[in-house]
Design an enzyme around this catalytic site. Structure first.
Site, PDB file in Angstrom:
ATOM      1  N   ASP A 117     126.500 -11.255 -18.294  1.00 17.48           N
ATOM      2  CA  ASP A 117     126.025 -10.347 -17.260  1.00 17.48           C
ATOM      3  C   ASP A 117     125.940  -8.946 -17.850  1.00 17.48           C
ATOM      4  O   ASP A 117     126.383  -8.714 -18.978  1.00 17.48           O
ATOM      5  CB  ASP A 117     126.886 -10.412 -15.996  1.00 17.48           C
ATOM      6  CG  ASP A 117     128.339 -10.035 -16.224  1.00 17.48           C
ATOM      7  OD1 ASP A 117     128.747  -9.862 -17.398  1.00 17.48           O
ATOM      8  OD2 ASP A 117     129.092  -9.918 -15.236  1.00 17.48           O
ATOM      9  N   TYR A 159     126.365  -4.971 -18.914  1.00 15.02           N
ATOM     10  CA  TYR A 159     127.526  -4.111 -19.178  1.00 15.02           C
ATOM     11  C   TYR A 159     127.964  -3.451 -17.861  1.00 15.02           C
ATOM     12  O   TYR A 159     127.129  -2.914 -17.132  1.00 15.02           O
ATOM     13  CB  TYR A 159     127.180  -3.023 -20.190  1.00 15.02           C
ATOM     14  CG  TYR A 159     126.869  -3.530 -21.580  1.00 15.02           C
ATOM     15  CD1 TYR A 159     127.845  -4.149 -22.358  1.00 15.02           C
ATOM     16  CD2 TYR A 159     125.597  -3.358 -22.129  1.00 15.02           C
ATOM     17  CE1 TYR A 159     127.556  -4.596 -23.650  1.00 15.02           C
ATOM     18  CE2 TYR A 159     125.303  -3.798 -23.419  1.00 15.02           C
ATOM     19  CZ  TYR A 159     126.289  -4.426 -24.171  1.00 15.02           C
ATOM     20  OH  TYR A 159     126.003  -4.857 -25.440  1.00 15.02           O
ATOM     21  N   PHE A 164     122.866  -7.558 -24.137  1.00 19.42           N
ATOM     22  CA  PHE A 164     123.439  -6.880 -25.304  1.00 19.42           C
ATOM     23  C   PHE A 164     122.835  -5.517 -25.611  1.00 19.42           C
ATOM     24  O   PHE A 164     123.333  -4.800 -26.467  1.00 19.42           O
ATOM     25  CB  PHE A 164     123.367  -7.777 -26.555  1.00 19.42           C
ATOM     26  CG  PHE A 164     124.157  -9.043 -26.440  1.00 19.42           C
ATOM     27  CD1 PHE A 164     125.540  -9.031 -26.562  1.00 19.42           C
ATOM     28  CD2 PHE A 164     123.529 -10.251 -26.180  1.00 19.42           C
ATOM     29  CE1 PHE A 164     126.280 -10.197 -26.435  1.00 19.42           C
ATOM     30  CE2 PHE A 164     124.261 -11.431 -26.058  1.00 19.42           C
ATOM     31  CZ  PHE A 164     125.641 -11.403 -26.187  1.00 19.42           C
ATOM     32  N   HIS A 167     131.317 -15.995 -29.375  1.00 17.03           N
ATOM     33  CA  HIS A 167     130.789 -14.727 -28.864  1.00 17.03           C
ATOM     34  C   HIS A 167     131.046 -13.606 -29.879  1.00 17.03           C
ATOM     35  O   HIS A 167     132.076 -13.613 -30.565  1.00 17.03           O
ATOM     36  CB  HIS A 167     131.467 -14.386 -27.532  1.00 17.03           C
ATOM     37  CG  HIS A 167     130.746 -13.342 -26.742  1.00 17.03           C
ATOM     38  ND1 HIS A 167     130.940 -11.994 -26.966  1.00 17.03           N
ATOM     39  CD2 HIS A 167     129.831 -13.437 -25.744  1.00 17.03           C
ATOM     40  CE1 HIS A 167     130.181 -11.305 -26.136  1.00 17.03           C
ATOM     41  NE2 HIS A 167     129.494 -12.153 -25.377  1.00 17.03           N
TER      42      HIS A 167
END
Length: 221
Positions: A65, A67, A78, A187
């Site tokens: 989701d 930031y 990102f 991740h």
């Protein structure tokens, strides 16, 4: 639907979404942006689809989701505005990019340059309350983003899906199609990057695959 989503995506998704679904999304947006501080800015909720038309998608980088901190979220997984300091996950993505391709790191965190080349920077949840990561998970977005993943995967075009972390990898079953490459790794966050994200070489693998399938590679650097 067209007033929310870009026309090409709206037309492709219309047959697979429930008839009242877009109305529920509109109601959700009207409510949460009225009562709370929500990211990204409302006009950027569907930025990933606006920046990367359906027929241009070569690569999907799946995020969780947006930031949850002020001024960071752009509606692209990102990515942050060029004026912002790099988030730690993006710092690690750039470290891997430098190591993988032997190039200089990009100067800023604005990944629209990737999106314009056909990299769909898709979060599975498109909004987030301020300072509450995952706060809108399970609310309204997954029916849409699941269908986006399936739609892209079922096309007759070679496409790379990059799944970083368990949240993204949970969507792997949606990627059905003969012309897809799925790349999985931990991740890139500082908590997990050293468990196999570093050294996974997603950028070179992606470009090798695209070139073997007669598609232009991505200029990552």
């Amino acid at each position: 639907m067209p007033e929310l989503l870009p026309k090409d995506w709206a037309e492709a998704l219309q047959p697979v979404l429930q008839p009242n679904y877009i109305g529920r999304v509109q109601e959700f947006l009207d409510t949460v942006y009225l009562i709370d501080t929500v990211y990204p800015e409302r006009q950027n909720v569907f930025a990933a689809l606006k920046e990367t038309p359906l027929d241009k998608v070569k690569v999907v980088i799946l995020g969780q989701d947006p930031y949850p901190n002020p001024d960071q979220a752009q509606g692209l997984s990102f990515s942050v505005p060029a004026t912002m300091a790099l988030p730690k996950s993006l710092i690690n993505i750039y470290k891997e990019l430098v190591d993988d391709l032997n190039v200089d790191a990009p100067k800023d965190g604005d990944l629209r340059r990737w999106a314009k080349q056909g990299v769909l920077l898709l979060n599975t949840v498109l909004t987030v309350p301020a300072h509450h990561a995952g706060g809108h998970a399970g609310e309204v977005w997954e029916p849409l983003t699941d269908e986006i993943i399936k739609l892209v995967a079922q096309r007759d075009q070679a496409t790379v899906f990059i799944l970083w972390g368990k949240q993204a990898q949970n969507k792997k079953s949606l990627i059905q199609g003969e012309k897809n490459l799925v790349l999985q790794a931990p991740h890139p966050s500082p908590l997990s990057a050293y468990r196999g994200f570093f050294g996974s070489k997603p950028f070179s693998q992606t470009n090798d695959f695209l070139q073997k399938n007669n598609r232009l590679p991505i200029k990552w650097a």
